[in-house]
Scaffold this motif. Structure first.
Motif, PDB file in Angstrom:
ATOM      1  N   GLY A  28       0.819  -1.210   0.000  1.00  0.00           N
ATOM      2  CA  GLY A  28       0.000   0.000   0.000  1.00  0.00           C
ATOM      3  C   GLY A  28       0.851   1.257   0.000  1.00  0.00           C
ATOM      4  O   GLY A  28       1.842   1.377   0.738  1.00  0.00           O
ATOM      5  N   ILE A  29       0.488   2.194  -0.852  1.00  0.00           N
ATOM      6  CA  ILE A  29       1.169   3.490  -0.876  1.00  0.00           C
ATOM      7  C   ILE A  29       0.552   4.363   0.211  1.00  0.00           C
ATOM      8  O   ILE A  29       1.167   5.259   0.732  1.00  0.00           O
ATOM      9  CB  ILE A  29       0.955   4.179  -2.252  1.00  0.00           C
ATOM     10  CG1 ILE A  29       1.422   3.261  -3.391  1.00  0.00           C
ATOM     11  CG2 ILE A  29       1.666   5.525  -2.314  1.00  0.00           C
ATOM     12  CD1 ILE A  29       2.883   2.912  -3.349  1.00  0.00           C
ATOM     13  N   TYR A  30      -0.693   4.002   0.540  1.00  0.00           N
ATOM     14  CA  TYR A  30      -1.476   4.808   1.465  1.00  0.00           C
ATOM     15  C   TYR A  30      -1.047   4.577   2.921  1.00  0.00           C
ATOM     16  O   TYR A  30      -0.374   3.584   3.232  1.00  0.00           O
ATOM     17  CB  TYR A  30      -2.965   4.497   1.296  1.00  0.00           C
ATOM     18  CG  TYR A  30      -3.247   3.020   1.119  1.00  0.00           C
ATOM     19  CD1 TYR A  30      -3.395   2.190   2.212  1.00  0.00           C
ATOM     20  CD2 TYR A  30      -3.325   2.466  -0.163  1.00  0.00           C
ATOM     21  CE1 TYR A  30      -3.622   0.831   2.055  1.00  0.00           C
ATOM     22  CE2 TYR A  30      -3.551   1.109  -0.325  1.00  0.00           C
ATOM     23  CZ  TYR A  30      -3.707   0.285   0.779  1.00  0.00           C
ATOM     24  OH  TYR A  30      -3.915  -1.053   0.626  1.00  0.00           O
ATOM     25  N   GLU A  31      -1.489   5.469   3.803  1.00  0.00           N
ATOM     26  CA  GLU A  31      -1.044   5.443   5.196  1.00  0.00           C
ATOM     27  C   GLU A  31      -1.411   4.135   5.899  1.00  0.00           C
ATOM     28  O   GLU A  31      -0.630   3.590   6.682  1.00  0.00           O
ATOM     29  CB  GLU A  31      -1.657   6.628   5.950  1.00  0.00           C
ATOM     30  CG  GLU A  31      -1.119   6.750   7.379  1.00  0.00           C
ATOM     31  CD  GLU A  31      -1.887   7.773   8.214  1.00  0.00           C
ATOM     32  OE1 GLU A  31      -3.018   8.132   7.835  1.00  0.00           O
ATOM     33  OE2 GLU A  31      -1.348   8.189   9.247  1.00  0.00           O
ATOM     34  N   LEU A  32      -2.615   3.619   5.597  1.00  0.00           N
ATOM     35  CA  LEU A  32      -3.060   2.404   6.271  1.00  0.00           C
ATOM     36  C   LEU A  32      -2.123   1.226   5.942  1.00  0.00           C
ATOM     37  O   LEU A  32      -1.791   0.418   6.804  1.00  0.00           O
ATOM     38  CB  LEU A  32      -4.506   2.077   5.851  1.00  0.00           C
ATOM     39  CG  LEU A  32      -5.232   1.029   6.680  1.00  0.00           C
ATOM     40  CD1 LEU A  32      -5.350   1.464   8.138  1.00  0.00           C
ATOM     41  CD2 LEU A  32      -6.627   0.767   6.094  1.00  0.00           C
ATOM     42  N   GLY A  33      -1.698   1.167   4.694  1.00  0.00           N
ATOM     43  CA  GLY A  33      -0.765   0.114   4.281  1.00  0.00           C
ATOM     44  C   GLY A  33       0.556   0.235   5.028  1.00  0.00           C
ATOM     45  O   GLY A  33       1.176  -0.774   5.400  1.00  0.00           O
ATOM     46  N   GLU A  34       0.965   1.469   5.257  1.00  0.00           N
ATOM     47  CA  GLU A  34       2.221   1.675   6.001  1.00  0.00           C
ATOM     48  C   GLU A  34       2.076   1.214   7.447  1.00  0.00           C
ATOM     49  O   GLU A  34       3.004   0.634   8.023  1.00  0.00           O
ATOM     50  CB  GLU A  34       2.602   3.157   5.975  1.00  0.00           C
ATOM     51  CG  GLU A  34       3.193   3.595   4.647  1.00  0.00           C
ATOM     52  CD  GLU A  34       3.388   5.103   4.585  1.00  0.00           C
ATOM     53  OE1 GLU A  34       3.296   5.752   5.648  1.00  0.00           O
ATOM     54  OE2 GLU A  34       3.614   5.601   3.472  1.00  0.00           O
ATOM     55  N   LYS A  35       0.870   1.453   8.023  1.00  0.00           N
ATOM     56  CA  LYS A  35       0.632   1.018   9.407  1.00  0.00           C
ATOM     57  C   LYS A  35       0.696  -0.497   9.504  1.00  0.00           C
ATOM     58  O   LYS A  35       1.269  -1.058  10.436  1.00  0.00           O
ATOM     59  CB  LYS A  35      -0.754   1.482   9.878  1.00  0.00           C
ATOM     60  CG  LYS A  35      -0.825   2.892  10.370  1.00  0.00           C
ATOM     61  CD  LYS A  35      -2.218   3.132  10.948  1.00  0.00           C
ATOM     62  CE  LYS A  35      -2.398   4.578  11.344  1.00  0.00           C
ATOM     63  NZ  LYS A  35      -3.793   4.871  11.664  1.00  0.00           N
ATOM     64  N   ALA A  36       0.044  -1.155   8.528  1.00  0.00           N
ATOM     65  CA  ALA A  36       0.038  -2.626   8.537  1.00  0.00           C
ATOM     66  C   ALA A  36       1.450  -3.161   8.405  1.00  0.00           C
ATOM     67  O   ALA A  36       1.869  -4.090   9.124  1.00  0.00           O
ATOM     68  CB  ALA A  36      -0.844  -3.150   7.403  1.00  0.00           C
TER      69      ALA A  36
END
Lengths: 149, 407
Positions: free
Chosen positions: B57-65
């Motif tokens: 994920g490029i998005y923030e949620l993907g970074e959290k995961a």
């Protein structure tokens, strides 16, 4: 209907056959011998059958394992001495259906064997109770003497 | 800091439930441990607040995961003293970790005429993969014997390790005997003949503090579910240089660098061995389990279990049971396999269950060891951080009862 507590089940029937197994030991002579075990827990049964036409002239077992596996085999061997092969196969089928919860089991017909029904409450032990019966069905099939109904 | 088992018990919601209307006395942690609230909550929080696929994920949620998932890798590396997270490959458990080595390193390095050495006390998960490998390659499988106390015959090592030995597979702690094995001694001897050593730490990781560098092992495997974590997560530690040279295991997404229609190149380690979407929440839960154990302190865990195991050995012995494995708690962990002469273990397990006591009965996935011990099965009680002397007493009372039925 029977409502045996586990303790009653053990004390009244299972332990009697476990301590004093009937028809235990090698049959001599025999027509077929089949050894089966319960890979999960190591129960072992060696079943000996001697045929006379369409009858089981002799049936005995040897083995080691828990009280339920050994007592069930002892009860089976005692009950089927001299029985017709068809009756033996029918009884085995009936016991298997009773243990699977598909049939109630008839007290009058089963006699002492109804005690095995107490094991249905202990699902992990059902395979112990059926080891002898499964071996019998397989032995009858192998000997070409007919399959259970 | 010592461990207060009564307090620890309160961290495990399941231990407040009843079994057959009685207090649940869970003595089968060697099969799988119970899970503390902290681990359960961490996994729920992941699904409620951080869930996305990892490394994509490029998005923030993907970074959290991804951060949660990679955080578990850092915790895992720290827990076993690995120098780099590059050495930590997440798998679904010990069995998959061992099979990974079988299909990659071993297939490339073990050939006809070579030997693989295991021990007589191995769990099937560290035996069958090597049986299959040997059948496939024509290599020979050998078994280092154990003595009457359930300890390895280290004196025979020179005989069993030869210049044909390519791999040694051994457990750090036996799941039947409890024996803690001298891995470092075997590792030194194995390396001296040019062999690699794989350590099955499934039983050891929940109970012992160890360091892969002190053990000097080449590979080491364990599962989360025996150490307060969820099922479906585990790891393979591998020496970085070995992982680098190994071919990939599963092919698929995540494990590639560049893909063409007819060929591909591989990702860096450890991603090279993590094809497909991993069990993300479970790995996060594994990280939480490690942190939970670190908070308790692995030395305190060991100290508590030594005391409790000593108490259990004494009490089980006192009712006339045969106990398998070392009697000195310095040489063993907290699994106690035993038999009562009068009572078959299956009967025993059913009867003590009526008293709310959960024990294992059977061959414990170690049939060759059962044959060596000359028994078809044993009963096994295994203790963990949430068990107390009261639990041992409940076991003894239930065992006395089962004896009573048979006498």
């Amino acid at each position: 209907m029977v409502h045996l507590s586990l303790e009653d089940l053990y004390k009244e029937v299972i332990l009697d056959h476990y301590r004093s197994p009937r028809n235990k030991g090698r049959l001599d002579p025999y027509d077929i011998v089949l050894e089966r075990n319960n890979p999960l827990c190591g129960d072992e049964i060696e079943l000996f059958l001697k045929f006379d036409g369409d009858k089981l002239e002799g049936i005995s077992f040897d083995g080691k394992g828990c009280s339920i596996s050994q007592a069930s085999a002892s009860m089976m061997a005692e009950r089927l001495q001299g029985a017709s092969i068809k009756d033996a196969a029918d009884l085995a089928g009936g016991i298997k259906r009773m243990m699977a919860g598909e049939e109630e089991g008839d007290d009058d017909e089963l006699g002492e064997l109804i005690a095995l029904k107490g094991v249905v409450k202990y699902p992990v032990r059902i395979k112990c109770a059926l080891l002898g019966w499964d071996t019998l069905v397989e032995a009858l099939e192998e000997s070409g003497k007919g399959v259970p109904s | 800091m010592s461990l207060d088992a009564q307090r620890v018990k309160k961290d495990f919601p399941i231990l407040e439930t009843l079994a057959h209307g009685k207090r649940l006395v869970y003595l089968d942690s060697a099969a799988t441990s119970q899970k503390p609230r902290a681990v359960i909550d961490r996994m729920v929080r992941f699904y409620e607040e951080e869930n996305a696929n990892v490394h994509r994920g490029i998005y923030e949620l993907g970074e959290k995961a991804t951060a949660a998932y990679e955080g578990a890798r850092e915790a895992s590396a720290r827990f076993i003293g690995a120098r780099s997270t590059r050495s930590i490959v997440f798998t679904k458990g010990t069995t998959e970790s061992i099979n990974l080595v079988r299909y990659t390193w071993a297939r490339a390095n073990v050939h006809e005429g070579d030997e693989v050495l295991v021990t007589e006390m191995e769990h099937h998960s560290n035996l069958i993969p090597w049986q299959l490998l040997c059948a496939e390659t024509g290599a020979t499988l050998r078994h280092l014997p154990i003595d009457d106390d359930g300890k390895l015959r280290i004196d025979l090592l020179g005989e069993y390790l030869t210049d044909r030995t390519k791999l040694v597979g051994m457990s750090l702690m036996s799941n039947v005997l409890g024996t803690i094995n001298p891995v470092r001694t075997v590792a030194d001897a194995a390396h001296a003949v040019g062999a690699r050593i794989l350590v099955d730490a499934a039983q050891a990781a929940p109970h012992l503090s160890f360091d892969v560098n002190d053990l000097d092992c080449d590979f080491l495997a364990f599962s989360a579910h025996k150490m307060c974590g969820p099922t479906g997560a585990g790891l393979l530690y591998g020496r970085e240089d070995l992982l680098e040279e190994m071919p990939p295991f599963h092919g698929g997404g995540e494990m590639i660098r560049e893909v063409w229609a007819d060929h591909a190149t591989w990702a860096e380690i450890p991603q090279k061995f993590e094809a497909g979407t991993p069990n993300i929440a479970q790995v996060v839960g594994m990280g939480a389990a490690i942190e939970y154990l670190e908070d308790l302190g692995m030395d305190a865990v060991r100290e508590h279990e030594m005391q409790l195991t000593k108490y259990a050995l004494d009490r089980i012995f006192s009712i006339g049971a045969t106990i398998y494995g070392p009697m000195d708690v310095h040489d063993r962990g907290s699994v106690v396999s035993f038999n009562l002469e009068e009572v078959h273990p299956h009967d025993m397990a059913t009867i003590v269950d009526q008293e709310g006591v959960c024990i294992r009965a059977g061959h414990h996935c170690a049939q060759p060891l059962m044959r060596k011990l000359g028994v078809p099965a044993t009963a096994r009680a295994s203790f963990y951080i949430y068990n107390t002397e009261e639990d041992v007493d409940a076991l003894i009372d239930a065992l006395e009862k089962s004896k009573g039925w048979f006498i």
